[in-house]
Write a protein that holds these residues in place. Structure first.
Motif, short mmCIF file in Angstrom:
data_model
loop_
_atom_site.label_atom_id
_atom_site.label_comp_id
_atom_site.label_asym_id
_atom_site.label_seq_id
_atom_site.Cartn_x
_atom_site.Cartn_y
_atom_site.Cartn_z
N VAL A 72 0.84 -1.21 0.00
CA VAL A 72 0.00 0.00 0.00
C VAL A 72 0.87 1.26 0.00
O VAL A 72 1.96 1.27 0.56
CB VAL A 72 -0.97 0.03 1.21
CG1 VAL A 72 -1.99 -1.08 1.12
CG2 VAL A 72 -0.23 -0.04 2.52
N GLU A 73 0.34 2.28 -0.66
CA GLU A 73 0.99 3.59 -0.68
C GLU A 73 -0.13 4.61 -0.56
O GLU A 73 -1.12 4.54 -1.30
CB GLU A 73 1.75 3.76 -2.00
CG GLU A 73 2.63 4.98 -2.03
CD GLU A 73 3.51 4.98 -3.29
OE1 GLU A 73 4.66 5.41 -3.17
OE2 GLU A 73 3.04 4.55 -4.35
N ASN A 74 -0.03 5.52 0.42
CA ASN A 74 -1.09 6.50 0.69
C ASN A 74 -2.44 5.80 0.91
O ASN A 74 -3.46 6.20 0.35
CB ASN A 74 -1.20 7.52 -0.45
CG ASN A 74 0.09 8.28 -0.65
OD1 ASN A 74 0.77 8.63 0.31
ND2 ASN A 74 0.45 8.52 -1.90
N ASP A 75 -2.40 4.71 1.68
CA ASP A 75 -3.58 3.92 2.02
C ASP A 75 -4.26 3.26 0.82
O ASP A 75 -5.40 2.83 0.92
CB ASP A 75 -4.62 4.76 2.79
CG ASP A 75 -4.09 5.19 4.15
OD1 ASP A 75 -3.35 4.39 4.77
OD2 ASP A 75 -4.41 6.31 4.58
N GLN A 76 -3.58 3.20 -0.31
CA GLN A 76 -4.14 2.56 -1.51
C GLN A 76 -3.27 1.38 -1.93
O GLN A 76 -2.04 1.48 -1.93
CB GLN A 76 -4.22 3.57 -2.67
CG GLN A 76 -5.16 4.72 -2.45
CD GLN A 76 -6.60 4.25 -2.29
OE1 GLN A 76 -7.11 3.47 -3.06
NE2 GLN A 76 -7.24 4.74 -1.23
N PRO A 77 -3.90 0.25 -2.29
CA PRO A 77 -3.11 -0.89 -2.79
C PRO A 77 -2.43 -0.52 -4.11
O PRO A 77 -3.07 0.03 -5.01
CB PRO A 77 -4.16 -1.98 -3.02
CG PRO A 77 -5.40 -1.52 -2.37
CD PRO A 77 -5.32 -0.03 -2.23
N VAL A 78 -1.13 -0.79 -4.21
CA VAL A 78 -0.39 -0.53 -5.43
C VAL A 78 0.18 -1.80 -6.05
O VAL A 78 0.59 -1.81 -7.20
CB VAL A 78 0.75 0.51 -5.24
CG1 VAL A 78 0.17 1.88 -4.91
CG2 VAL A 78 1.74 0.06 -4.18
N ASN A 79 0.21 -2.88 -5.27
CA ASN A 79 0.70 -4.16 -5.77
C ASN A 79 0.14 -5.27 -4.89
O ASN A 79 -0.17 -5.04 -3.72
CB ASN A 79 2.23 -4.20 -5.75
CG ASN A 79 2.80 -5.15 -6.77
OD1 ASN A 79 2.10 -5.97 -7.35
ND2 ASN A 79 4.10 -5.06 -6.99
N GLU A 80 0.02 -6.43 -5.46
CA GLU A 80 -0.53 -7.56 -4.70
C GLU A 80 0.01 -8.86 -5.28
O GLU A 80 0.20 -8.98 -6.48
CB GLU A 80 -2.06 -7.54 -4.83
CG GLU A 80 -2.75 -8.66 -4.08
CD GLU A 80 -4.26 -8.60 -4.22
OE1 GLU A 80 -4.94 -8.82 -3.22
OE2 GLU A 80 -4.75 -8.33 -5.34
N TRP A 81 0.31 -9.81 -4.39
CA TRP A 81 0.66 -11.13 -4.86
C TRP A 81 0.18 -12.19 -3.90
O TRP A 81 -0.11 -11.92 -2.74
CB TRP A 81 2.14 -11.27 -5.20
CG TRP A 81 3.15 -11.08 -4.13
CD1 TRP A 81 3.63 -12.01 -3.26
CD2 TRP A 81 3.87 -9.87 -3.82
NE1 TRP A 81 4.57 -11.46 -2.45
CE2 TRP A 81 4.74 -10.16 -2.78
CE3 TRP A 81 3.84 -8.58 -4.35
CZ2 TRP A 81 5.58 -9.21 -2.23
CZ3 TRP A 81 4.68 -7.64 -3.80
CH2 TRP A 81 5.55 -7.96 -2.77
N MET A 82 0.09 -13.40 -4.43
CA MET A 82 -0.27 -14.58 -3.64
C MET A 82 1.01 -15.37 -3.42
O MET A 82 1.80 -15.55 -4.35
CB MET A 82 -1.27 -15.46 -4.39
CG MET A 82 -2.60 -14.82 -4.68
SD MET A 82 -3.59 -14.56 -3.21
CE MET A 82 -3.77 -16.21 -2.58
N MET A 83 1.19 -15.85 -2.18
CA MET A 83 2.36 -16.66 -1.87
C MET A 83 1.87 -18.00 -1.32
O MET A 83 1.08 -18.04 -0.37
CB MET A 83 3.27 -15.97 -0.86
CG MET A 83 4.54 -16.76 -0.60
SD MET A 83 5.76 -15.82 0.35
CE MET A 83 5.11 -16.00 2.00
#
Length: 155
Positions: A72-83
């Motif tokens: 998150v950046e500035n309370d907004q998701p900017v990237n996501e992944w599954m592990m």
């Protein structure tokens, strides 16, 4: 537009030790693994990535954890992944003297919690090394990889 990345890794344990990889960029210890390739199952990916990074073919591989990791950046998701994290208890082959990804070392299970690593990995290693079943969870990190919040459950 962000794209969901799929990552697999594997914790190899033998007796009271776990094989870990120290990444040169931050000096953090991780379970060997990496990005899934098109068409791979999560188990195939974990086995391939482990072999590419360690030289070892893991056996008795079982799924132990599934995590969503959100940056998150500035309370907004900017990237996501599954592990998808697996555990193996036996192997074949010869351990690389030097991994292309960093330094390989057998660590005493009792010392893993004290090693430098991502905050979420502490929860993953604690579960895989000390508990049973499969853990599920979501970790929220800043772009500098400071853990903001998380939620976990086990089955």
């Amino acid at each position: 537009m962000r794209r969901l990345q799929r990552i697999t890794n594997c914790v190899l344990t033998k007796n009271d030790k776990a094989l870990l990889l120290q990444k040169p960029s931050r000096g953090w210890w991780v379970a060997p693994g990496g990005k899934m390739e098109l068409g791979e199952s999560i188990k195939e990916s974990a086995e391939r990535e482990f072999r590419e990074e360690t030289g070892l073919q893991v056996e008795n591989v079982n799924l132990r954890a599934v995590f969503t990791i959100v940056i998150v950046e500035n309370d907004q998701p900017v990237n996501e992944w599954m592990m998808f994290t697996f555990q193996a208890t036996s192997y074949k082959g010869q351990l690389f003297e030097q991994s292309p990804e960093g330094k390989l070392e057998w660590k005493n299970i009792s010392e893993v919690a004290k090693l430098p690593m991502a905050a979420g990995d502490r929860h993953m290693f604690s579960h895989v090394l000390h508990d049973q079943g499969v853990m599920h969870g979501t970790f929220y990190y800043t772009t500098d990889f400071d853990l903001v919040s998380y939620r976990l459950s086990t089955e």
